[in-house]
Structure formats: structure tokens, C-alpha cells
Design a protein around this motif. Structure first.
Motif, PDB file in Angstrom:
ATOM      1  N   THR A 123       1.065  -1.418  -0.370  1.00 42.04           N
ATOM      2  CA  THR A 123       0.248  -0.208  -0.084  1.00 42.04           C
ATOM      3  C   THR A 123       0.806   1.216  -0.621  1.00 42.04           C
ATOM      4  O   THR A 123       0.447   2.286  -0.883  1.00 42.04           O
TER       5      THR A 123
ATOM      6  N   MET B 281      -7.669  -1.594  -7.719  1.00 41.39           N
ATOM      7  CA  MET B 281      -7.148  -2.819  -7.198  1.00 41.39           C
ATOM      8  C   MET B 281      -9.347  -3.606  -7.275  1.00 41.39           C
ATOM      9  O   MET B 281      -9.809  -2.850  -6.433  1.00 41.39           O
ATOM     10  N   PRO B 282      -9.642  -4.246  -8.110  1.00 41.04           N
ATOM     11  CA  PRO B 282     -10.947  -4.863  -8.024  1.00 41.04           C
ATOM     12  C   PRO B 282     -11.502  -5.433  -6.598  1.00 41.04           C
ATOM     13  O   PRO B 282     -10.388  -5.931  -6.019  1.00 41.04           O
ATOM     14  N   ASP B 283     -12.900  -4.919  -6.567  1.00 41.08           N
ATOM     15  CA  ASP B 283     -13.073  -6.400  -5.119  1.00 41.08           C
ATOM     16  C   ASP B 283     -13.860  -7.770  -5.511  1.00 41.08           C
ATOM     17  O   ASP B 283     -14.128  -7.858  -6.935  1.00 41.08           O
ATOM     18  N   GLU B 284     -14.427  -8.469  -4.903  1.00 38.96           N
ATOM     19  CA  GLU B 284     -15.022  -8.932  -5.032  1.00 38.96           C
ATOM     20  C   GLU B 284     -16.086  -9.642  -6.077  1.00 38.96           C
ATOM     21  O   GLU B 284     -16.619 -10.160  -6.429  1.00 38.96           O
ATOM     22  N   TYR B 285     -16.492  -8.192  -6.963  1.00 38.21           N
ATOM     23  CA  TYR B 285     -17.954  -7.499  -7.266  1.00 38.21           C
ATOM     24  C   TYR B 285     -17.288  -7.628  -9.382  1.00 38.21           C
ATOM     25  O   TYR B 285     -18.073  -6.841 -10.038  1.00 38.21           O
TER      26      TYR B 285
ATOM     27  N   GLU C 207     -15.364  -4.770  -9.311  1.00 40.86           N
ATOM     28  CA  GLU C 207     -14.853  -3.021  -9.308  1.00 40.86           C
ATOM     29  C   GLU C 207     -13.901  -2.754  -9.001  1.00 40.86           C
ATOM     30  O   GLU C 207     -13.487  -3.415  -7.908  1.00 40.86           O
TER      31      GLU C 207
ATOM     32  N   GLN D 183     -11.927  -0.617  -7.259  1.00 40.10           N
ATOM     33  CA  GLN D 183     -11.675   0.033  -5.586  1.00 40.10           C
ATOM     34  C   GLN D 183     -10.129   1.293  -5.547  1.00 40.10           C
ATOM     35  O   GLN D 183      -9.079   0.835  -5.736  1.00 40.10           O
TER      36      GLN D 183
ATOM     37  N   VAL E 100      -7.185   1.674  -3.817  1.00 38.02           N
ATOM     38  CA  VAL E 100      -6.172   2.116  -2.299  1.00 38.02           C
ATOM     39  C   VAL E 100      -4.723   3.551  -2.534  1.00 38.02           C
ATOM     40  O   VAL E 100      -4.622   2.965  -1.335  1.00 38.02           O
TER      41      VAL E 100
ATOM     42  N   ARG F 173     -17.672   5.250 -11.645  1.00 42.87           N
ATOM     43  CA  ARG F 173     -17.450   3.639 -11.612  1.00 42.87           C
ATOM     44  C   ARG F 173     -16.653   2.649 -12.775  1.00 42.87           C
ATOM     45  O   ARG F 173     -17.297   3.291 -13.945  1.00 42.87           O
TER      46      ARG F 173
ATOM     47  N   SER G  18     -15.152  -1.321 -14.040  1.00 44.15           N
ATOM     48  CA  SER G  18     -15.300  -3.054 -13.477  1.00 44.15           C
ATOM     49  C   SER G  18     -14.041  -2.911 -15.065  1.00 44.15           C
ATOM     50  O   SER G  18     -13.772  -2.233 -15.709  1.00 44.15           O
TER      51      SER G  18
END
Length: 361
Positions: A204, A227-231, A233, A235, A237, A251, A253
Motif C-alpha cells: 500500500t 484493485m478489483p473487489d469481489e464484485y 469493480e 477500488q 487504494v 465506477r 469494472s
């Protein structure tokens, strides 16, 4: 009757014109304005001496110009006589009038020539001089309002071509200077990132330093790592730059089936490489973010996958405030920067594995 009508016209000439009619015995039958009693003593002699046609006759009171016409079968002669002095005076008046008219006409011609010289010569020369001064101050593409058809028009077209050539050269030089400045800045960013890689041992923190260095040295409107989240998308950092608040309202993806997944970051993630759009507002695939980009003066974007142990774990995205910002040399430097960060991520991962192994023992 005809002679009476002529007599009415003669006084209007104002030149002493006389009409004399003589019979075959040289007797005066008619004399303009005086009748028989006032007949000139020399009329008979002058009539005899006057040859048919026209000429000059002398009398006791001066020279006369005449014109003679004979009428058969009666043998009558008509003489039209005018004192030579009257003719000379009349011609002098005509000469003076002619000179006056010529002088006025000459004056008018001079004024006309002055006006024409101003419109045809001086005005175009003034326009050319103004155009030359403008080119000297700030060479730009000009349209000079001098029409074609003469040497001045040809000169104006030549100056227009010259101004275009100068403007192109200046644009090319400015573009080259800006490109050189960008390369210089990115070299500084690359050098700063390499120094950070040596000191930083946290993922980080590495991302934060990467964004800060890219924004400061690369002069980007925004640099961020997602960095992609569990969906699926992205996010943020880490981020840096004057347009960082754009991240609050967008947004992104990694799903290729979604419009939000067609941007540079989604494509870079899926390919594991990089993606560039040098005309942000003109790219249809970036339409979901056009409004935000317009509000934050963003006109070009590039994204680069960041790898850890061979797989993409994040993406670096940088935004520029100028179209066609990302040229080949800049893209290569940013790819080198992403590669160096990926090596650092590998090192951080290996260090974490060693620490984990040591803890496990």
C-alpha cells in the motif's frame, strides 16, 4: 423668308456674322440687320473678289472671313462674312474654356488617381505591412484581405504561405519541446520510483508513493492505483493529483460485458498489459466518464497493469489535461515504470513469504 429666319438666328452668335445677297450686277439685295441703306461700301467689291467656297477678304475696317455660295440661273450670290477679329476673340474664348475644362478635368483625374492609389496600392500595402508586423510578433496562420490578380495579391498569398510554414514549424517545435519536457519529467518519476522501491517494503505504501511521484513529476491531473473487489469493480487504494475527487463519482469494472469495463483500466487488467486513449472526450468507449472528465479538464488517459508473481493484482491509471499526450516514448517510460513496480511487488511478496515461513517455524 429663309433669309429673315437666318437673320433672327445670327444675332445669337454674338460674333458679328453678316449675310449678304447680291444679284448678277453685284447689287446688294439683302444685308443682315441693316437693309439696303446700311450696305457696306465694299460689299460689291468684296463680292466680286470672293471666289466660290471660303477664304479671307480685306475691307476698310479689317479682314473678314467668308463663305460664298452661287445660285443659278439668276446669278445670285450669298456671302456669309464674319470679322476675323471676332473669330479670333471667339476662338480665344473657346481656348480659355477648353483650358478651364482641361484644368478641372486634370484636377478631377488627379483626385481620382489619388483615391485609386489609396484603394489599389496604399491600402493593400498597409494590409501587407500589418500582416508582416503580426507575423513578426506572433507567427500564426493568416488570411490577408488582398485580392488576387496582381503582384500585390501574389505577395499576399506568398506571405500567407510563409505564415503557415512558420506556424507549423513553431507548432512542431513547441510539440517537441513539450514532449521532451514530459520525457524528462517521467524520467524523474521513474528515478523516484526506483528509489522508493528500495526503501518501501509495504504494498500500500508503494502504491501511495507511486501515485505521488507520477502526479508530481509527470504533471498528471490524476494518478491512481485500483484493485478489483469481489464484485469486479476497481477500488482506489492510492491516488494523487488535482483531480483526485473524480474518484468519488465514477465506477470502473473489469467485466468486459459492462460499459464500465470497456475503459482503459478494464482493458489493461484483462490483457495484463496497457491501454491508452489520447482523445478522452472523443472515445465512445469512455462515454460513461465523459461528464466527469469534462468537469476536471481531462483529455487523455493511460492504464498499466501491475503484476505480482506474474499475475495482475492492480492497475495504475494516469490522466492528462491535453489531447495526444501519451506518445510512444512516454508510453515506453510508463511501461518501464509499471515493470519496475511489478518487480518491487514480487520482492515484497517474497519478503512476506519469508516472514510467514519464519513465523511458522
Amino acid at each position: 423668308r429663309a433669309l429673315s429666319e437666318a437673320a433672327d438666328i445670327v444675332p445669337a452668335t454674338g460674333a458679328g456674322l453678316q449675310i449678304v445677297v447680291l444679284d448678277a450686277q453685284d447689287r446688294v439685295l439683302y444685308l443682315t440687320g441693316t437693309g439696303f441703306a446700311g450696305a457696306h461700301a465694299d460689299w460689291a467689291r468684296m463680292a466680286r473678289e470672293a471666289a466660290a467656297g471660303q477664304g479671307t477678304l480685306g475691307s476698310s475696317d479689317g479682314e473678314w472671313l467668308y463663305a460664298r455660295r452661287d445660285f443659278a440661273p439668276w446669278g445670285w450670290r450669298i456671302l456669309c462674312l464674319m470679322p476675323e477679329a471676332s473669330v479670333t476673340e471667339m476662338l480665344g474664348g473657346i481656348r480659355r474654356a477648353t483650358l478651364t475644362v482641361a484644368a478641372v478635368a486634370g484636377f478631377v483625374v488627379v483626385l481620382l488617381l489619388l483615391w485609386l492609389s489609396g484603394e489599389v496600392l496604399l491600402k493593400p500595402i498597409g494590409q501587407l505591412r500589418a500582416a508582416a508586423a503580426r507575423i513578426a510578433r506572433n507567427p500564426t496562420r493568416l488570411r490577408i484581405g488582398v485580392p488576387d490578380g496582381d503582384e500585390l495579391g501574389e505577395l499576399a498569398r506568398a506571405m500567407e504561405r510563409m505564415s503557415s510554414a512558420l506556424a507549423e514549424q513553431i507548432d512542431a517545435r513547441s510539440t517537441a519541446e513539450r514532449s521532451l519536457e514530459r520525457v524528462k519529467n517521467l524520467y524523474a518519476a521513474l528515478s523516484g520510483a526506483n528509489r522508493a522501491i528500495v526503501r518501501v517494503h509495504d504494498r500500500t505504501e508503494l502504491f501511495r508513493m507511486l501515485c505521488r511521484i507520477a502526479a508530481e513529476h509527470g504533471r498528471f491531473r490524476l494518478a491512481w492505483v485500483g484493485m478489483p473487489d469481489e464484485y469486479g469493480e476497481m477500488q482506489p487504494v492510492a491516488s494523487a493529483g488535482p483531480a483526485s475527487d473524480i474518484l468519488d463519482g465514477i465506477r470502473i469494472s473489469i467485466d468486459e460485458h459492462l460499459p464500465e469495463g470497456q475503459g482503459t483500466m478494464g482493458r489493461a487488467w484483462r490483457s495484463g498489459g496497457w491501454a491508452v486513449e489520447n482523445d478522452f472526450l472523443g472515445a465512445s468507449v469512455l462515454r460513461p466518464w465523459h461528464r466527469a472528465a469534462r468537469q476536471h479538464a481531462i483529455y487523455a488517459v493511460a492504464a498499466f497493469a501491475l503484476r505480482e508473481e506474474g499475475r495482475a493484482i492492480a492497475c495504475l491509471s494516469v490522466y492528462a489535461g491535453e489531447r495526444d499526450f501519451f506518445r510512444d516514448d512516454l508510453i515506453e517510460l510508463l511501461k518501464d515504470l509499471a515493470t519496475d513496480v511489478s518487480f518491487a511487488l514480487d520482492g515484497i511478496a517474497r519478503a512476506a513469504e519469508r516472514d510467514h515461513a519464519e513465523v511458522a517455524r
